[in-house]
Design a protein around this motif. Structure first.
Motif, PDB file in Angstrom:
ATOM      1  N   UNK A  40       5.158 -47.739 -25.887  1.00  0.00           N
ATOM      2  CA  UNK A  40       5.635 -46.021 -25.999  1.00  0.00           C
ATOM      3  C   UNK A  40       4.395 -45.233 -26.512  1.00  0.00           C
ATOM      4  N   UNK A  41       4.158 -45.862 -27.592  1.00  0.00           N
ATOM      5  CA  UNK A  41       3.167 -45.144 -29.159  1.00  0.00           C
ATOM      6  C   UNK A  41       2.020 -45.095 -28.316  1.00  0.00           C
ATOM      7  N   UNK A  42       0.911 -46.286 -27.822  1.00  0.00           N
ATOM      8  CA  UNK A  42       0.310 -46.221 -27.501  1.00  0.00           C
ATOM      9  C   UNK A  42      -0.182 -45.220 -26.643  1.00  0.00           C
ATOM     10  N   UNK A  43       0.913 -44.769 -25.567  1.00  0.00           N
ATOM     11  CA  UNK A  43       0.399 -44.016 -24.765  1.00  0.00           C
ATOM     12  C   UNK A  43       0.786 -42.849 -24.955  1.00  0.00           C
ATOM     13  N   UNK A  44       1.034 -42.325 -26.358  1.00  0.00           N
ATOM     14  CA  UNK A  44       1.420 -41.266 -26.606  1.00  0.00           C
ATOM     15  C   UNK A  44       0.022 -40.919 -27.863  1.00  0.00           C
ATOM     16  N   UNK A  45      -0.172 -41.837 -28.670  1.00  0.00           N
ATOM     17  CA  UNK A  45      -1.576 -42.000 -28.563  1.00  0.00           C
ATOM     18  C   UNK A  45      -2.508 -41.719 -28.297  1.00  0.00           C
ATOM     19  N   UNK A  46      -2.957 -41.822 -26.984  1.00  0.00           N
ATOM     20  CA  UNK A  46      -4.045 -41.796 -25.868  1.00  0.00           C
ATOM     21  C   UNK A  46      -3.507 -39.709 -25.446  1.00  0.00           C
ATOM     22  N   UNK A  47      -2.527 -39.649 -25.325  1.00  0.00           N
ATOM     23  CA  UNK A  47      -2.633 -38.587 -24.760  1.00  0.00           C
ATOM     24  C   UNK A  47      -3.187 -37.988 -25.888  1.00  0.00           C
ATOM     25  N   UNK A  48      -2.238 -37.943 -27.322  1.00  0.00           N
ATOM     26  CA  UNK A  48      -2.691 -37.110 -28.699  1.00  0.00           C
ATOM     27  C   UNK A  48      -4.562 -37.007 -29.018  1.00  0.00           C
ATOM     28  N   UNK A  49      -5.078 -38.270 -28.673  1.00  0.00           N
ATOM     29  CA  UNK A  49      -6.495 -38.496 -28.370  1.00  0.00           C
ATOM     30  C   UNK A  49      -7.168 -37.598 -27.762  1.00  0.00           C
ATOM     31  N   UNK A  50      -6.661 -37.338 -26.432  1.00  0.00           N
ATOM     32  CA  UNK A  50      -8.032 -36.938 -25.403  1.00  0.00           C
ATOM     33  C   UNK A  50      -6.385 -34.909 -25.685  1.00  0.00           C
ATOM     34  N   UNK A  51      -6.087 -34.634 -25.976  1.00  0.00           N
ATOM     35  CA  UNK A  51      -5.853 -33.437 -26.499  1.00  0.00           C
ATOM     36  C   UNK A  51      -6.422 -32.728 -27.308  1.00  0.00           C
ATOM     37  N   UNK A  52      -6.749 -33.580 -28.781  1.00  0.00           N
ATOM     38  CA  UNK A  52      -7.737 -33.319 -29.501  1.00  0.00           C
ATOM     39  C   UNK A  52      -8.665 -33.418 -29.539  1.00  0.00           C
ATOM     40  N   UNK A  53      -9.753 -34.697 -28.002  1.00  0.00           N
ATOM     41  CA  UNK A  53     -11.188 -33.672 -27.823  1.00  0.00           C
ATOM     42  C   UNK A  53     -11.106 -32.829 -27.175  1.00  0.00           C
ATOM     43  N   UNK A  54     -10.105 -32.447 -26.010  1.00  0.00           N
ATOM     44  CA  UNK A  54     -10.576 -31.449 -25.619  1.00  0.00           C
ATOM     45  C   UNK A  54     -10.438 -29.794 -26.273  1.00  0.00           C
ATOM     46  N   UNK A  55      -9.108 -29.866 -27.518  1.00  0.00           N
ATOM     47  CA  UNK A  55      -9.763 -28.489 -28.395  1.00  0.00           C
ATOM     48  C   UNK A  55     -10.807 -28.611 -28.673  1.00  0.00           C
ATOM     49  N   UNK A  56     -11.101 -30.139 -29.030  1.00  0.00           N
ATOM     50  CA  UNK A  56     -12.457 -29.328 -29.793  1.00  0.00           C
ATOM     51  C   UNK A  56     -13.346 -29.360 -28.931  1.00  0.00           C
ATOM     52  N   UNK A  57     -13.604 -30.195 -27.737  1.00  0.00           N
ATOM     53  CA  UNK A  57     -14.296 -29.384 -26.609  1.00  0.00           C
ATOM     54  C   UNK A  57     -14.525 -28.051 -26.187  1.00  0.00           C
TER      55      UNK A  57
END
Length: 288
Positions: A40-57
């Motif tokens: 669950x934590x890995x899924x959440x972490x991946x979602x956080x990383x994707x969201x962070x990358x989207x915001x950065x882009x």
């Protein structure tokens, strides 16, 4: 830079929180609970990383848009050129972008649809400036704002006139330079026999372009006369104040004001009519 550091700290903090949570669950729920929590934590972490990358882009894209808008505005203010009025908005932006060095956009596909004013001869630049001033005086006139002029002449024909004049001036500049090069050195009778008809053709073309510019100036003059009539008409609206004043003092002056009003109405109508006819004449000349 600051946003990047913030994202890095958030990532480290999230990783530490996941690690602490997994250890706690392992102690409380055993290996199965720990494995489940890790997934669950890995899924959440991946979602956080994707969201962070989207915001950065998105942030980078917004910054690039702001920078490009500033660069395009700088080009519009500093680069003097005349473009084909039939260009699409996308094509116009491509031409503007070609003056931004970092974009490395080629102007080659538009070389026949663009005239760089600094490349014209001084005399040609002066003539083009006269044409531009005439057109601008039409665009800023009261008659234009009140929609009293021919829409085709103002919205379509005038930009086309400026473009065609600019193209002719560019060709004339190049041919004049060619003539100057040919006249350097010894000029034999044979060379003169070749060049004189060319020079005559060039002079006739230059006279023709000058006549077109003068026609634009005459049109602008007619529009200015119509503007003067409009201003007089606005002043005429104040006559009631003077009638009230003269009604108690001067019957003769009262009749003079009334006569003035009737004459001015005819002047206004005639001035606007002449300006419209001048625009229509430009349109007919272009068709022929």
């Amino acid at each position: 830079m600051a946003k990047g550091c913030l994202y890095a700290l958030l990532s480290v903090a999230s990783g530490a929180a996941v690690l602490v949570t997994c250890v706690a669950l392992y102690l409380v729920a055993g290996p199965v609970g720990a494995v489940f929590s890790v997934l669950v934590a890995l899924v959440g972490l991946c979602a956080f990383i994707v969201a962070q990358d989207t915001v950065r882009r998105r942030s980078l894209a917004a910054e690039e848009d702001r920078r490009l808008a500033q660069e395009r505005d700088h080009v519009r203010r500093t680069v003097d050129f005349v473009a084909d009025p039939d260009l699409t908005e996308e094509e116009r932006l491509t031409i503007i972008d070609s003056f931004v060095p970092r974009l490395r956009v080629s102007r080659a596909p538009f070389r026949d649809r663009l005239v760089l004013v600094p490349e014209l001869s001084p005399a040609a630049r002066a003539l083009l400036e006269r044409a531009r001033r005439a057109v601008m005086s039409v665009y800023t006139s009261q008659a234009m704002r009140h929609r009293l002029l021919d829409g085709l002449a103002n919205e379509v024909l005038l930009p086309r006139q400026i473009w065609e004049i600019a193209m002719l001036l560019r060709v004339q500049t190049h041919l004049r330079q060619e003539q100057d090069r040919a006249m350097r050195g010894l000029v034999t009778p044979e060379l003169r026999a070749v060049l004189e008809p060319q020079q005559e053709a060039l002079r006739r073309s230059e006279a023709s372009v000058t006549a077109r510019v003068e026609q634009l100036e005459r049109y602008a003059r007619r529009v200015q006369e119509a503007d003067a009539a409009l201003r007089a008409r606005e002043a005429l609206d104040n006559n009631d104040k003077y009638r009230a004043l003269l009604a108690h003092t001067d019957d003769e002056g009262m009749r003079a004001l009334e006569t003035q009003g009737a004459a001015l109405e005819e002047t206004l109508a005639r001035s606007v009519r002449v300006a419209i006819e001048a625009g229509q004449t430009l349109s007919l000349d272009r068709q022929t």
